[in-house]
Scaffold this active site. Sequence first.
Site, PDB file in Angstrom:
ATOM      1  N   ASP A  18       0.842  -5.843  -0.544  1.00 10.93           N
ATOM      2  CA  ASP A  18       2.020  -6.433  -1.189  1.00 10.93           C
ATOM      3  C   ASP A  18       1.799  -6.584  -2.698  1.00 10.93           C
ATOM      4  O   ASP A  18       0.670  -6.721  -3.151  1.00 10.93           O
ATOM      5  CB  ASP A  18       2.290  -7.804  -0.551  1.00 10.93           C
ATOM      6  N   GLY A  19       2.906  -6.576  -3.428  1.00 15.33           N
ATOM      7  CA  GLY A  19       2.840  -6.882  -4.859  1.00 15.33           C
ATOM      8  C   GLY A  19       2.969  -5.679  -5.775  1.00 15.33           C
ATOM      9  O   GLY A  19       2.803  -5.809  -6.990  1.00 15.33           O
ATOM     10  N   HIS A  35       4.568   1.274  -6.944  1.00 16.42           N
ATOM     11  CA  HIS A  35       4.304   1.953  -5.669  1.00 16.42           C
ATOM     12  C   HIS A  35       3.351   3.135  -5.886  1.00 16.42           C
ATOM     13  O   HIS A  35       2.478   3.398  -5.064  1.00 16.42           O
ATOM     14  CB  HIS A  35       5.604   2.435  -5.024  1.00 16.42           C
ATOM     15  N   LEU A 129     -13.529   7.006  10.575  1.00 17.17           N
ATOM     16  CA  LEU A 129     -12.665   5.839  10.331  1.00 17.17           C
ATOM     17  C   LEU A 129     -11.288   6.155  10.893  1.00 17.17           C
ATOM     18  O   LEU A 129     -10.748   7.235  10.660  1.00 17.17           O
ATOM     19  CB  LEU A 129     -12.541   5.599   8.811  1.00 17.17           C
ATOM     20  N   ILE A 189       3.337 -13.493   7.575  1.00 20.56           N
ATOM     21  CA  ILE A 189       2.838 -12.350   8.339  1.00 20.56           C
ATOM     22  C   ILE A 189       3.851 -11.195   8.372  1.00 20.56           C
ATOM     23  O   ILE A 189       3.503 -10.057   8.671  1.00 20.56           O
ATOM     24  CB  ILE A 189       2.384 -12.815   9.753  1.00 20.56           C
ATOM     25  N   SER A 190       5.102 -11.508   8.034  1.00 22.77           N
ATOM     26  CA  SER A 190       6.128 -10.464   7.874  1.00 22.77           C
ATOM     27  C   SER A 190       6.163  -9.448   9.018  1.00 22.77           C
ATOM     28  O   SER A 190       6.225  -8.236   8.789  1.00 22.77           O
ATOM     29  CB  SER A 190       5.936  -9.735   6.536  1.00 22.77           C
ATOM     30  N   GLU A 201      -8.598 -13.320  11.794  1.00 22.95           N
ATOM     31  CA  GLU A 201      -8.818 -14.178  10.633  1.00 22.95           C
ATOM     32  C   GLU A 201      -7.889 -13.671   9.529  1.00 22.95           C
ATOM     33  O   GLU A 201      -7.758 -12.459   9.331  1.00 22.95           O
ATOM     34  CB  GLU A 201     -10.276 -14.087  10.160  1.00 22.95           C
TER      35      GLU A 201
HETATM   36  C1  FPP Z   1       4.839  -3.931  -1.115  1.00 19.06           C
HETATM   37  O1  FPP Z   1       5.099  -4.119  -2.462  1.00 19.06           O
HETATM   38  C2  FPP Z   1       4.521  -2.542  -0.837  1.00 19.06           C
HETATM   39  C3  FPP Z   1       5.285  -1.708  -0.099  1.00 19.06           C
HETATM   40  C4  FPP Z   1       6.558  -2.098   0.534  1.00 19.06           C
HETATM   41  C5  FPP Z   1       4.920  -0.304   0.095  1.00 19.06           C
HETATM   42  C6  FPP Z   1       3.467  -0.024   0.163  1.00 19.06           C
HETATM   43  C7  FPP Z   1       3.279   1.410   0.409  1.00 19.06           C
HETATM   44  C8  FPP Z   1       2.343   2.169  -0.178  1.00 19.06           C
HETATM   45  C9  FPP Z   1       1.329   1.650  -1.108  1.00 19.06           C
HETATM   46  C10 FPP Z   1       2.258   3.614   0.202  1.00 19.06           C
HETATM   47  C11 FPP Z   1       1.799   3.688   1.606  1.00 19.06           C
HETATM   48  C12 FPP Z   1       1.633   5.042   2.082  1.00 19.06           C
HETATM   49  C13 FPP Z   1       0.834   5.379   3.131  1.00 19.06           C
HETATM   50  C14 FPP Z   1       0.847   6.764   3.633  1.00 19.06           C
HETATM   51  C15 FPP Z   1      -0.092   4.406   3.797  1.00 19.06           C
HETATM   52  P1  FPP Z   1       6.479  -4.765  -2.870  1.00 19.06           P
HETATM   53  O2  FPP Z   1       7.403  -3.699  -3.337  1.00 19.06           O
HETATM   54  O3  FPP Z   1       7.018  -5.587  -1.750  1.00 19.06           O
HETATM   55  O4  FPP Z   1       6.045  -5.668  -4.064  1.00 19.06           O
HETATM   56  P2  FPP Z   1       6.803  -6.985  -4.567  1.00 19.06           P
HETATM   57  O5  FPP Z   1       6.717  -7.973  -3.443  1.00 19.06           O
HETATM   58  O6  FPP Z   1       5.982  -7.376  -5.750  1.00 19.06           O
HETATM   59  O7  FPP Z   1       8.198  -6.602  -4.903  1.00 19.06           O
END
Ligand code: FPP
Length: 252
Positions: A18-19, A35, A129, A189-190, A201
């Site tokens: 997140d973030g 992203h 992994l 936990i969304s 944990e």
């Molecule tokens: C949350 O940040 C992040 C996401 C919703 C997307 C995370 C996805 C990736 C990093 C790519 C994943 C790809 C693969 C193949 C695993 P947010 O947009 O909710 O951030 P904010 O809460 O600060 O707005």
Amino acid sequence: MESVLPEHIPRHVAIIMDGNGRWATQRHLPRGEGHRQGTENLRRIIRAATEFGIQILTLYAFSTENWGRPRREVRLLMRIVEMVIDRELDELDGEGVQIRHIGELDGIAPALQRKVKTACERTKNNTRLIVNVAFNYGGRDEIVHAVRRIVADGVPAEAVTEELISSYLYTSGLPDPDLIIRTSGEMRISNFLIWQGSYSEYYATETYWPDFDRASLLEAMHDYSRRKRRFGKTPEQAAAEPIVDEDDDEEA
Ligand code: FPP
């Protein structure tokens, strides 16, 4: 690894990444850049997980609720998943990473569905992994699908046990996560692994996902190594039953 004993290395780590958006906003950049940086970070964390001897890494890439984001952002997130597969598959495969998808492919563009399936198929014999990509995933949705399949299979009521339900989840056959990490300071936990995380944990850090690096993962593991996991038992009972994985024989 910098002094985490083998018996304290979590076998299964799950991460709510997140973030990304806030990381970008803080830098006066478009959310998409967050992203993109978050995606770059995936490689670092997958490599660190391998190095630390984590066996399963589950990453929350796109939730069933994320469809509610602006259409442009949804399209971008889809493109990112596609791009990660295109760019990283060879290397991940070469590094012995087994990619699994958890979630529903229904509702995803057919071309992307095919790519996800190809990535899973191509890496299915890798053992270094396991990376579960939670993509179009929701914990409640997962349970609904499991119950539907249990009913469709004609399972009698008295045969429905916790083990049976677990075996119908996307994570069937895998141990539950030992450690669930959430970045960016949020404490919820969304809808992520709500069944499997019953005794996990939890670790929350203020760090935004693009900045959550190897050292941050190590810090989370150190924190985990100090936890006393009791699984509902008394401290005395828990102490009498150490939760050491007998397969672990290396200090990471
Ligand atoms: C949350 O940040 C992040 C996401 C919703 C997307 C995370 C996805 C990736 C990093 C790519 C994943 C790809 C693969 C193949 C695993 P947010 O947009 O909710 O951030 P904010 O809460 O600060 O707005």
